[in-house]
Design an enzyme around this catalytic site. Structure first.
Site, PDB file in Angstrom:
ATOM      1  N   ASP A  63       0.090  -9.191  -4.528  1.00  0.00           N
ATOM      2  CA  ASP A  63       1.384  -8.529  -4.665  1.00  0.00           C
ATOM      3  C   ASP A  63       1.253  -7.265  -5.516  1.00  0.00           C
ATOM      4  OD1 ASP A  63       4.064  -8.034  -4.242  1.00  0.00           O
ATOM      5  OD2 ASP A  63       4.751  -9.430  -5.803  1.00  0.00           O
ATOM      6  N   LYS A  65       7.350 -10.791   8.035  1.00  0.00           N
ATOM      7  CA  LYS A  65       7.805 -10.966   6.650  1.00  0.00           C
ATOM      8  C   LYS A  65       9.310 -11.113   6.583  1.00  0.00           C
ATOM      9  CE  LYS A  65       7.678 -10.925   2.188  1.00  0.00           C
ATOM     10  NZ  LYS A  65       6.718 -10.718   1.121  1.00  0.00           N
ATOM     11  N   LEU A 114       0.823  -1.222   0.000  1.00  0.00           N
ATOM     12  CA  LEU A 114       0.000   0.000   0.000  1.00  0.00           C
ATOM     13  C   LEU A 114       0.850   1.262   0.000  1.00  0.00           C
ATOM     14  CD1 LEU A 114      -2.991  -0.823   2.396  1.00  0.00           C
ATOM     15  CD2 LEU A 114      -3.070  -0.423  -0.071  1.00  0.00           C
ATOM     16  N   ARG A 115       2.180   1.108   0.220  1.00  0.00           N
ATOM     17  CA  ARG A 115       3.081   2.291   0.231  1.00  0.00           C
ATOM     18  C   ARG A 115       2.677   3.292   1.320  1.00  0.00           C
ATOM     19  NH1 ARG A 115       6.106  -1.124  -2.525  1.00  0.00           N
ATOM     20  NH2 ARG A 115       5.809  -1.085  -4.774  1.00  0.00           N
ATOM     21  N   LEU A 150       9.182  -8.968  -9.106  1.00  0.00           N
ATOM     22  CA  LEU A 150       9.961 -10.010  -8.453  1.00  0.00           C
ATOM     23  C   LEU A 150       9.049 -10.806  -7.526  1.00  0.00           C
ATOM     24  CD1 LEU A 150      13.236  -8.025  -7.748  1.00  0.00           C
ATOM     25  CD2 LEU A 150      12.974  -9.986  -9.289  1.00  0.00           C
ATOM     26  N   ALA A 206      10.994  -3.084  -9.646  1.00  0.00           N
ATOM     27  CA  ALA A 206      10.173  -4.290  -9.785  1.00  0.00           C
ATOM     28  C   ALA A 206       8.830  -4.062  -9.106  1.00  0.00           C
ATOM     29  CB  ALA A 206      10.883  -5.473  -9.135  1.00  0.00           C
ATOM     30  N   ASN A 254       7.481  -3.258   3.562  1.00  0.00           N
ATOM     31  CA  ASN A 254       8.744  -2.777   2.964  1.00  0.00           C
ATOM     32  C   ASN A 254       8.675  -1.296   2.582  1.00  0.00           C
ATOM     33  OD1 ASN A 254       6.953  -3.405   0.825  1.00  0.00           O
ATOM     34  ND2 ASN A 254       8.608  -3.839  -0.586  1.00  0.00           N
TER      35      ASN A 254
HETATM   36  C1  NCD Z   1       7.451  -5.491  -4.545  1.00  0.00           C
HETATM   37  C2  NCD Z   1       7.511  -3.985  -4.254  1.00  0.00           C
HETATM   38  O1  NCD Z   1       7.590  -3.212  -5.214  1.00  0.00           O
HETATM   39  O2  NCD Z   1       7.445  -3.594  -3.079  1.00  0.00           O
HETATM   40  N1  NCD Z   1       7.902  -5.705  -5.878  1.00  0.00           N
HETATM   41  C3  NCD Z   1       7.605  -6.759  -6.645  1.00  0.00           C
HETATM   42  O3  NCD Z   1       8.145  -6.853  -7.749  1.00  0.00           O
HETATM   43  N2  NCD Z   1       6.770  -7.690  -6.261  1.00  0.00           N
HETATM   44  C4  NCD Z   1       8.248  -6.230  -3.541  1.00  0.00           C
HETATM   45  C5  NCD Z   1       8.046  -7.718  -3.561  1.00  0.00           C
HETATM   46  O4  NCD Z   1       7.007  -8.225  -3.120  1.00  0.00           O
HETATM   47  O5  NCD Z   1       8.934  -8.436  -4.031  1.00  0.00           O
HETATM   48 ZN    ZN Z   2       5.250  -8.114  -2.647  1.00  0.00          ZN
END
Ligand code: NCD
Ligand code: ZN
Length: 352
Positions: free
Chosen positions: A253, A105, A22-23, A225, A269, A47
């Site tokens: 994701d 996580k 969700l940033r 990713l 990614a 993250n």
């Molecule tokens: C995700 C992200 O941008 O936070 N990126 C992704 O390619 N899935 C991180 C992750 O879940 O690997």
């Molecule tokens: Zn992710």
């Protein structure tokens, strides 16, 4: 032509998203409504920069998420803590007991976006993992090794053999989710476990194989990713998703990045699927003749795995005769963000 009866409308318990980014800040404000519109709950990834590491961080982040939701939404963010080599087992246990964090996580350091604070040496996190096993708190893993000598398309399989299998042997009581599984090897491995292992599957990995990234040129909006793999793997993911097996469930994701950050010499990614995730899923399950198993995958299996009841609210998905127009991008104060394009028309829509 098939003689399968055509289903034009299905009703299911409201889906949950068991892996969502969700940033924060302007991006959070712009993307949270898209998930809240369709999903009852989401397991929110930690993250951020800096990451959500402590109970305090998670409480504060949850408050920012709630503030970003439109009035009157009933969406519940379920929080995760980012495992570092300095994570404190007591703090983790308190976060679990107080209902602040649903899972922890594990990012191998350097595996993906904002994973620099992740784990380099698994030995350092065993005290936390042992405590989690004791209290029944799940571990969500980004299942890729990061050694530069391992080919990027093999990173998941190597992680399973060299990290996940030893971890499960040492701590069989630990509940583990192999997140966004992308390979047949991963599916087979999850199926081979007698207990305490599940996997999330994304929407985009049900649609694209690795060719999508290189179709006529470099296509950064298909880069995520773990990276998409060969077609045999995509087919194995689809089969697992529609199987109805309780150990496989939806984690989109959905990972928004501003277009400028993706369309760059070193692009980020992440694929942003939140606005059309359910429409894509309905299409995939329809193609597989498995619409009757969509509810298990999107609404029931994940909740059961996390020990929660399904959402009481129901949603209806309706197939429209003409393709439904989904926005190709959304505007944010950080710039436009491109929405996942499955390269196929979408006929399904959530009816409201
Ligand atoms: C995700 C992200 O941008 O936070 N990126 C992704 O390619 N899935 C991180 C992750 O879940 O690997
Ligand atoms: Zn992710």
């Amino acid at each position: 032509m098939t003689d399968r009866p055509v289903t034009d409308r299905i009703e299911l318990s409201q889906p949950d998203d068991w892996h969502l980014h969700l940033r924060d800040g302007a991006m959070l404000a712009a993307v949270a409504p898209a998930s809240a519109r369709h999903f009852g709950r989401a397991l929110v990834m930690p993250n951020l920069v800096p990451p959500v590491v402590t109970t305090r961080d998670a409480v504060a982040y949850r408050r920012r998420i709630m503030a970003a939701l439109p009035q009157g939404t009933s969406f519940t963010p379920l929080m995760t803590l980012y495992l570092t080599e300095a994570t404190n087992a007591d703090d983790v246990a308190a976060a679990h007991a107080e209902g602040v964090a649903t899972a922890i996580k594990l990012y191998p350091a350097g595996a993906t976006t904002n994973s620099q604070s992740g784990v380099r040496d698994m030995e350092k996190v065993y005290p936390v993992l042992e405590r989690m096993a004791a209290i029944g708190m799940p571990l969500c893993v980004h299942g890729e090794v990061t050694h530069p000598e391992v080919d990027i398309f093999d990173r998941e399989a190597v992680f399973i053999a060299s990290v996940l299998e030893p971890l499960r042997r040492r701590l069989p009581e630990l509940k583990i989710v192999l997140e966004h599984v992308t390979t047949r090897d991963g599916i087979d491995y999850v199926r081979s476990a007698d207990r305490n292992l599940a996997a999330t599957l994304t929407v985009h990995h049900l649609f694209i194989n690795r060719n999508a990234m290189f179709a006529g040129g470099l296509r950064p909006h298909y880069y995520c990713l773990p990276v998409a793999k060969r077609e045999v793997h995509r087919l194995a993911l689809r089969a697992a998703a529609v199987s109805g097996e309780g150990r496989f469930f939806l984690g989109t994701d959905s990972a928004p990045h501003a277009d400028a950050a993706k369309e760059a010499a070193c692009g980020c990614a992440g694929i942003f699927t939140a606005p059309n995730a359910l429409a894509c899923l309905a299409r995939a399950f329809d193609e597989e003749g498995a619409l009757d198993r969509l509810e298990a995958f999107a609404s029931l299996n994940g909740a059961a795995w996390y020990g929660l009841a399904p959402n009481e609210r129901k949603v209806r998905l309706v197939r429209r005769p003409a393709p439904v127009a989904y926005p190709g991008r959304i505007e944010t104060d950080d710039g436009p963000v491109t929405v996942f394009d499955p390269m196929l028309p979408l006929h399904w829509e959530v009816e409201r």
